[in-house]
Design an enzyme around this catalytic site. Structure first.
Site, PDB file in Angstrom:
ATOM      1  CE1 TYR A 167      -3.221  -2.684   0.580  1.00  0.00           C
ATOM      2  CE2 TYR A 167      -3.544  -2.440   2.724  1.00  0.00           C
ATOM      3  CZ  TYR A 167      -3.203  -2.930   1.800  1.00  0.00           C
ATOM      4  OH  TYR A 167      -4.696  -4.158   2.159  1.00  0.00           O
ATOM      5  CB  ALA A 193     -18.715  -3.415  -1.831  1.00  0.00           C
ATOM      6  CB  THR A 202     -21.752   4.692   1.760  1.00  0.00           C
ATOM      7  OG1 THR A 202     -21.919   4.711   1.014  1.00  0.00           O
ATOM      8  CG2 THR A 202     -20.602   4.146   2.491  1.00  0.00           C
TER       9      THR A 202
END
Length: 308
Positions: free
Chosen positions: A49, A209, A214
């Site tokens: 990352y 996801a 949301t």
């Protein structure tokens, strides 16, 4: 068999993929502070990352987390998970390579151990015997407390856990695959049964996801407006079939869409804790809301059936 999950009291994991990427160090510190103050005690990251971002080389997230741990003096209270071999290239899980990458991660995290160390992605060029031996050695050296597999299928996970058990080595006791209301292919029933039988705790990534759950992405114009098209596009068509049921449960409970999605996830077989990230402190509200939300069995069943 009972679960080997040794990180007692952890029911939520903060995803660190955005740290040093879409969330700069100051914003990341604000998220981490809020998470800690609300009782959150585990953060998930990886040495890869955020290598995908222009100008990044990987390790940016670990560096931010390490700076936060040092500045706040809370390393002993936090549980840090990181991973090696993000792309599953041949040789990524070879013992010398794994040890080398762990040392780099420890330096960036400014710690002398990690609580949970994952094989980020399976690769077949390195034998399972070598993988098991290499990871076991890190535990025996005190550099790692617990081992995990990420993005493994049932066959390969069964093979390596059989191997470690029969040879008295430290086994992989945590799995991190993608799993959420929209995408369930990477945690099929066969893998669920294996995890339950072997006491392997499942910590799913992309619990929301990539933010689709949301509820704010309902048209492609929404994707463009929020500049999230690339990360959410693959959830879109299938996700639209879930939204009516999700909307209905939201109306019944008064909870947020994200909280309902995470509360459903927490009730699935073998799930120990979902992983969800936040770019700003306010986005953590949905995660802690989910921990207090009790869905009825009817609501859980309807959500489970939503994608057919």
């Amino acid at each position: 068999m009972t679960s080997h999950w040794s990180i007692d009291g952890i029911s939520l994991v903060l995803g660190g993929n955005v740290f040093g990427w879409t969330s700069d160090e100051n914003s990341s510190f604000a998220v981490l502070d809020r998470f800690y103050e609300a009782g959150g005690r585990m953060v998930d990251t990886a040495q890869g990352y955020s290598v995908w971002a222009p100008g990044h080389v990987g390790g940016e997230s670990e560096t931010v987390i390490g700076n936060w741990l040092k500045s706040r003096g809370v390393r002993a209270e936090m549980r840090i998970a990181t991973k090696t071999g993000m792309f599953g290239k041949p040789g990524d899980l070879e013992p010398a390579k794994v040890a080398e990458e762990l040392n780099k991660s420890l330096e960036r995290l400014q710690t002398d151990y990690v609580d949970l160390y994952y094989a980020h992605r399976d690769e077949t060029a390195t034998s399972q015997e070598e993988v098991a031996t290499g990871f076991d050695a890190l535990v025996k050296q005190g550099l790692v407390r617990e081992l995990g597999a990420s993005n493994f299928n049932a066959e390969r996970l069964r093979e390596i856990t059989d191997l470690t058990h029969s040879n008295g080595m430290t086994g992989f006791t945590v799995l991190q695959n993608e799993y959420n209301l929209v995408m369930r292919e990477e945690y099929p029933q066969e893998l669920q049964r294996l995890c339950l039988d072997r006491g392997i705790a499942m910590l799913p990534w992309f619990g929301l996801a990539a933010g689709f759950l949301t509820g704010k992405y309902r048209t492609r114009e929404d994707l463009e407006r929020h500049n999230r098209g690339s990360s959410i596009e693959r959830f879109f068509d299938k996700g639209l079939t879930v939204l009516p049921t999700l909307d209905a449960v939201v109306a019944e409970t008064g909870a947020s869409h994200g909280a309902v999605a995470l509360a459903w996830l927490l009730k699935q077989p073998g799930i120990a804790a979902p992983i969800a990230s936040a770019r700003e402190p306010g986005q953590l509200d949905v995660q802690f809301e989910a921990l207090k939300l009790e869905l009825t069995q009817d609501q859980l069943d309807r959500l489970t059936a939503a994608t057919g």
